[in-house]
Design a protein around this motif. Structure first.
Motif, PDB file in Angstrom:
ATOM      1  N   SER A   4      92.720  87.121  63.841  1.00 46.72           N
ATOM      2  CA  SER A   4      93.659  88.071  64.428  1.00 46.72           C
ATOM      3  C   SER A   4      95.064  87.501  64.484  1.00 46.72           C
ATOM      4  CB  SER A   4      93.204  88.447  65.838  1.00 46.72           C
ATOM      5  OG  SER A   4      94.205  89.208  66.473  1.00 46.72           O
ATOM      6  N   THR A   5      96.056  88.337  64.163  1.00 44.25           N
ATOM      7  CA  THR A   5      97.461  87.978  64.346  1.00 44.25           C
ATOM      8  C   THR A   5      98.081  88.819  65.459  1.00 44.25           C
ATOM      9  OG1 THR A   5      98.112  89.571  62.647  1.00 44.25           O
ATOM     10  CG2 THR A   5      97.735  87.289  61.936  1.00 44.25           C
ATOM     11  N   GLN A   6      97.251  89.567  66.181  1.00 43.09           N
ATOM     12  CA  GLN A   6      97.749  90.397  67.273  1.00 43.09           C
ATOM     13  C   GLN A   6      97.994  89.542  68.513  1.00 43.09           C
ATOM     14  OE1 GLN A   6      95.406  94.058  67.862  1.00 43.09           O
ATOM     15  NE2 GLN A   6      94.155  93.345  66.150  1.00 43.09           N
ATOM     16  N   SER A   7      98.827  90.068  69.406  1.00 44.82           N
ATOM     17  CA  SER A   7      98.972  89.419  70.703  1.00 44.82           C
ATOM     18  C   SER A   7      97.683  89.626  71.482  1.00 44.82           C
ATOM     19  CB  SER A   7     100.164  90.024  71.467  1.00 44.82           C
ATOM     20  OG  SER A   7      99.969  91.410  71.666  1.00 44.82           O
ATOM     21  N   CYS A   8      97.468  88.788  72.498  1.00 43.18           N
ATOM     22  CA  CYS A   8      96.173  88.784  73.184  1.00 43.18           C
ATOM     23  C   CYS A   8      96.111  89.829  74.291  1.00 43.18           C
ATOM     24  CB  CYS A   8      95.896  87.390  73.749  1.00 43.18           C
ATOM     25  SG  CYS A   8      95.804  86.124  72.487  1.00 43.18           S
ATOM     26  N   HIS A   9      96.273  91.091  73.935  1.00 43.23           N
ATOM     27  CA  HIS A   9      96.138  92.167  74.922  1.00 43.23           C
ATOM     28  C   HIS A   9      94.746  92.778  74.794  1.00 43.23           C
ATOM     29  CE1 HIS A   9     100.247  92.028  76.344  1.00 43.23           C
ATOM     30  NE2 HIS A   9     100.664  92.006  75.089  1.00 43.23           N
ATOM     31  N   THR A  10      93.755  91.960  74.953  1.00 38.43           N
ATOM     32  CA  THR A  10      92.333  92.278  74.879  1.00 38.43           C
ATOM     33  C   THR A  10      91.870  92.470  73.432  1.00 38.43           C
ATOM     34  OG1 THR A  10      92.428  93.389  77.034  1.00 38.43           O
ATOM     35  CG2 THR A  10      90.447  93.691  75.740  1.00 38.43           C
ATOM     36  N   LEU A  11      91.184  91.467  72.956  1.00 35.83           N
ATOM     37  CA  LEU A  11      90.503  91.500  71.669  1.00 35.83           C
ATOM     38  C   LEU A  11      89.036  91.229  71.942  1.00 35.83           C
ATOM     39  CD1 LEU A  11      93.022  89.323  69.595  1.00 35.83           C
ATOM     40  CD2 LEU A  11      92.854  91.817  69.607  1.00 35.83           C
ATOM     41  N   ALA A  12      88.151  91.774  71.110  1.00 43.55           N
ATOM     42  CA  ALA A  12      86.718  91.624  71.363  1.00 43.55           C
ATOM     43  C   ALA A  12      85.957  91.487  70.057  1.00 43.55           C
ATOM     44  CB  ALA A  12      86.193  92.806  72.166  1.00 43.55           C
ATOM     45  N   TRP A  13      84.848  90.756  70.132  1.00 42.19           N
ATOM     46  CA  TRP A  13      83.987  90.529  68.974  1.00 42.19           C
ATOM     47  C   TRP A  13      82.526  90.536  69.426  1.00 42.19           C
ATOM     48  CZ3 TRP A  13      87.901  87.352  70.643  1.00 42.19           C
ATOM     49  CH2 TRP A  13      89.079  87.345  69.875  1.00 42.19           C
ATOM     50  N   GLU A  14      81.660  91.003  68.561  1.00 45.05           N
ATOM     51  CA  GLU A  14      80.224  90.949  68.804  1.00 45.05           C
ATOM     52  C   GLU A  14      79.673  89.622  68.291  1.00 45.05           C
ATOM     53  OE1 GLU A  14      78.478  93.224  70.456  1.00 45.05           O
ATOM     54  OE2 GLU A  14      80.303  94.411  70.743  1.00 45.05           O
ATOM     55  N   ILE A  15      78.662  89.087  69.003  1.00 47.70           N
ATOM     56  CA  ILE A  15      77.970  87.869  68.564  1.00 47.70           C
ATOM     57  C   ILE A  15      76.617  88.285  67.993  1.00 47.70           C
ATOM     58  CG2 ILE A  15      77.182  85.564  69.219  1.00 47.70           C
ATOM     59  CD1 ILE A  15      78.793  85.872  71.821  1.00 47.70           C
ATOM     60  N   GLN A  16      76.522  88.255  66.669  1.00 47.25           N
ATOM     61  CA  GLN A  16      75.265  88.657  66.025  1.00 47.25           C
ATOM     62  C   GLN A  16      74.690  87.588  65.106  1.00 47.25           C
ATOM     63  OE1 GLN A  16      76.528  92.352  64.172  1.00 47.25           O
ATOM     64  NE2 GLN A  16      75.886  93.546  65.961  1.00 47.25           N
ATOM     65  N   ASP A  17      75.566  86.710  64.581  1.00 51.44           N
ATOM     66  CA  ASP A  17      75.081  85.664  63.688  1.00 51.44           C
ATOM     67  C   ASP A  17      76.061  84.491  63.705  1.00 51.44           C
ATOM     68  OD1 ASP A  17      77.245  86.381  61.997  1.00 51.44           O
ATOM     69  OD2 ASP A  17      75.985  87.876  60.988  1.00 51.44           O
TER      70      ASP A  17
END
Length: 333
Positions: A4-17
């Motif tokens: 991500s190159t976005q500012s940290c105004h809420t980023l999210a990711w799933e943990i699947q592998d």
């Protein structure tokens, strides 16, 4: 791989592998550096996230990771929610060397907690565990100018006075000044024990810190009382509470007035502890001192051109008593 190159105004990711783990760790590190953390601190944050996220994948059926700024925008908060069955004994999993292959987290908790400022269990039940990892930017060096001079009675080797300066949460500073009753080893011991309690509870309201110090000293049957002043400076306010003969003065233009209360920790604590809070002035200077500094007029020391340390040295050299422990702290903002 997506970084991500976005500012940290809420980023999210799933943990699947395992690929998700790599992407998450790299994104968290990149986000931390973009937010203002040094590469070293960014690595610490990403390592903590890696520890918890890896366990979520291996032992708790995966989960979700999100990152956002703290409420005061002085740090980052990473939330990891897993799909396991909860943790039965939180104190056990925090022990170094503990591991489990049950459907919950359990490896690296202690290590992860040491890599960040706060590790909070928001949710822990049979439908999963939610953990928040919080890391704050350091309080900037120019946030406050603080100078300190502290020496024992010239007849003693050990100083019964003490002080503590704790910077935290990116925009807060707690300053404690202590005077153990008497002189020498016993006074120093009482002061050090009190400092330890303050260091463990520095985020609490000032009156609660004073109560905890008093309770501890009474519990150990300390033969020496302690006089204590607590000053907290934040981005929005300045507050003070104190017991005993601690001196506290401020420049007139700041309109700050911090009253002390009679008493002594472990001896005589007021039934109601006063706390005084003001909106933080744009410019201020506060002088804290123990009773080894004797002077009724500090007006000539309010020099906003001089450094806090040079003012502290000058004041100490002029007004410290040779037959008493003496400490002076200058706080400029």
């Amino acid at each position: 791989m997506y970084i991500s190159t976005q500012s940290c105004h809420t980023l999210a990711w799933e943990i699947q592998d395992e690929v998700d783990l790599y992407i998450i760790v790299e994104n968290v590190k990149a986000c931390a550096e973009k937010f203002g953390f040094t590469p070293y601190d960014s690595t610490l944050i990403s390592l903590a996230v890696s520890e918890i996220s890896t366990n979520a994948l291996r032992y708790a059926h995966g989960g979700r990771v999100s990152i956002q700024p703290t409420l005061n925008s002085k740090g980052l908060e990473v939330t990891i929610k897993d799909h396991g069955k909860g943790i039965k004994d939180l104190s056990l999993v925090m022990q170094d060397g503990y591991s489990t292959t049950i459907d919950s987290l359990g490896i690296g908790f202690g290590a992860a907690a040491r890599l960040v400022d706060e590790m909070i269990f928001d949710h822990n039940s049979d439908d999963g565990t939610t953990i928040r990892l919080i890391k704050y930017l350091p309080v900037p060096d120019n946030y406050l100018d603080i100078g300190v001079v502290s020496f024992p009675d010239t007849r003693e080797l050990l100083n019964g006075d003490g002080y503590l300066i704790k910077k935290y949460e990116g925009d807060k500073v707690l300053i404690a000044i202590l005077d153990g009753a008497g002189h020498g080893a016993k006074a120093q011991e009482a002061t050090q024990q009190t400092k330890n309690i303050i260091a463990e509870n520095y985020k609490l309201p000032l009156d609660q810190i004073l109560h905890k110090c008093d309770t501890f000293l009474r519990k150990i049957h300390s033969g020496r009382g302690v006089e204590l002043g607590l000053l907290r400076i934040t981005s929005t306010y300045a507050e003070f509470s104190g017991i005993g003969h601690i001196g506290v003065h401020s420049n007139r233009e700041s309109h700050l007035s911090f009253p002390m209360q009679n008493g002594r920790l472990a001896w005589a604590l007021p039934k109601k502890i006063l706390m005084t809070r003001y909106s933080k002035p744009d410019h201020f200077m506060i002088i804290l001192h123990t009773d080894g500094i004797v002077n009724n007029n500090f007006h000539t020391f309010y020099d906003f051109q001089a450094t806090a340390q040079s003012i502290a040295v000058d004041l100490f050299n002029q007004y410290a008593q040779s037959d008493d422990d003496a400490t002076v702290i200058i706080v400029k903002g």
